[in-house]
Design a protein around this motif. Sequence first.
Motif, PDB file in Angstrom:
ATOM      1  N   THR A 112       2.717  -2.268  12.223  1.00 48.48           N
ATOM      2  CA  THR A 112       3.619  -2.442  11.070  1.00 48.48           C
ATOM      3  C   THR A 112       3.814  -1.077  10.407  1.00 48.48           C
ATOM      4  O   THR A 112       3.219  -0.083  10.834  1.00 48.48           O
ATOM      5  CB  THR A 112       2.983  -3.399  10.032  1.00 48.48           C
ATOM      6  N   SER A 123      10.532  -4.440  -2.848  1.00 41.89           N
ATOM      7  CA  SER A 123      11.829  -4.095  -2.221  1.00 41.89           C
ATOM      8  C   SER A 123      12.731  -5.323  -2.149  1.00 41.89           C
ATOM      9  O   SER A 123      12.719  -6.054  -1.149  1.00 41.89           O
ATOM     10  CB  SER A 123      11.613  -3.576  -0.797  1.00 41.89           C
ATOM     11  N   TYR A 169      -9.901   1.533   1.222  1.00 43.61           N
ATOM     12  CA  TYR A 169      -9.225   0.363   1.801  1.00 43.61           C
ATOM     13  C   TYR A 169     -10.235  -0.708   2.215  1.00 43.61           C
ATOM     14  O   TYR A 169     -10.115  -1.879   1.832  1.00 43.61           O
ATOM     15  CB  TYR A 169      -8.381   0.801   3.001  1.00 43.61           C
TER      16      TYR A 169
END
Length: 258
Positions: free
Chosen positions: A192, A37, A158
């Motif tokens: 977050t 981004s 993960y």
Amino acid sequence: MIENKNIWITGASSGIGSELALQLAATGNTVVVSARSTDKLTELESKAQALSGRIVPLAFDVTQDESTDEVRATLTGMVDSLDILIICAGRCEYIDNVDLDVNLFRRVYDVNLFGAVNSTVVALPLLKKAEVNSTAKPQIVAIASLSAVTGLPRAEAYGSSKAAMSYLFNTLRLDLEKKIDVTVVNPGFVATEMTSQNDFPMPFLMHPPEAASRIIKGVAKRKLTVNFPWRLWLSLKIPSLIPSVWYRWIGPRLVRSA
Ligand SMILES: NC(=O)c1ccc[n+]([C@@H]2O[C@H](COP(=O)([O-])OP(=O)(O)OC[C@H]3O[C@@H](n4cnc5c(N)ncnc54)[C@H](OP(=O)(O)O)[C@@H]3O)[C@@H](O)[C@H]2O)c1
């Protein structure tokens, strides 16, 4: 305190990475920030104008193996050498109903493991330059996770990618023959974008500024491993040393019934 260093952070467009960038720029470092981004990286650059250091955006999708030479060339135009590489880019996807979707594993491993390899490949020549030019050893910082301490429900992809990442950097530490320090960071829950998807209790949840300042303290001390918060680390680590306790008693209580 870490000051007057050249630092590259991957995964710096949000969360822990962007907070690390701001705190490190505030103490006079030049911080190159990467992510996909670019708009968020440019915002970060303008926030740093009031700080004593600099933030310099560098677009990098860590999964693009073929872009590593080009990214290294651009990075070399920004800094002569690198004192610290912080690998913070990360992706979390959980497994539902034991659906071991190999594409999900690939997406997670592409960022967390192969992305870490790509970032290191880009940075190593610049870290080696700092080894020659500077009195302090250069440093690689890998942001892994406390989820790698023991098996946790739904974290097959993960957690295993972070355990692999941890092994990768612990081994690299040996093969770098003490020329580059390696610090593996294992955070617990931090509020977050990544954890905003979590619909389960997150004990000892921390906010990014506190997480970033703990990471910076550990990196400045050149610790081998930084684990926080210590209460979550202990509550995973101690039972993990007695697998029958974790896997027969505690772990099963964390499994959600469908
Ligand atoms: N939050 C926690 O509780 C927690 C706990 C333990 C460990 N961690 C680890 O801490 C690190 C930071 O996570 P966070 O919590 O701050 O999450 P976050 O806010 O979602 O940040 C993730 C970062 O990774 C970047 N990223 C994702 N895919 C990428 C790609 N293909 N190429 C380049 N950058 C990419 C994102 O940027 P773009 O989307 O712009 O590319 C973003 O900057 C991760 O490695 C995570 O696994 C977090």
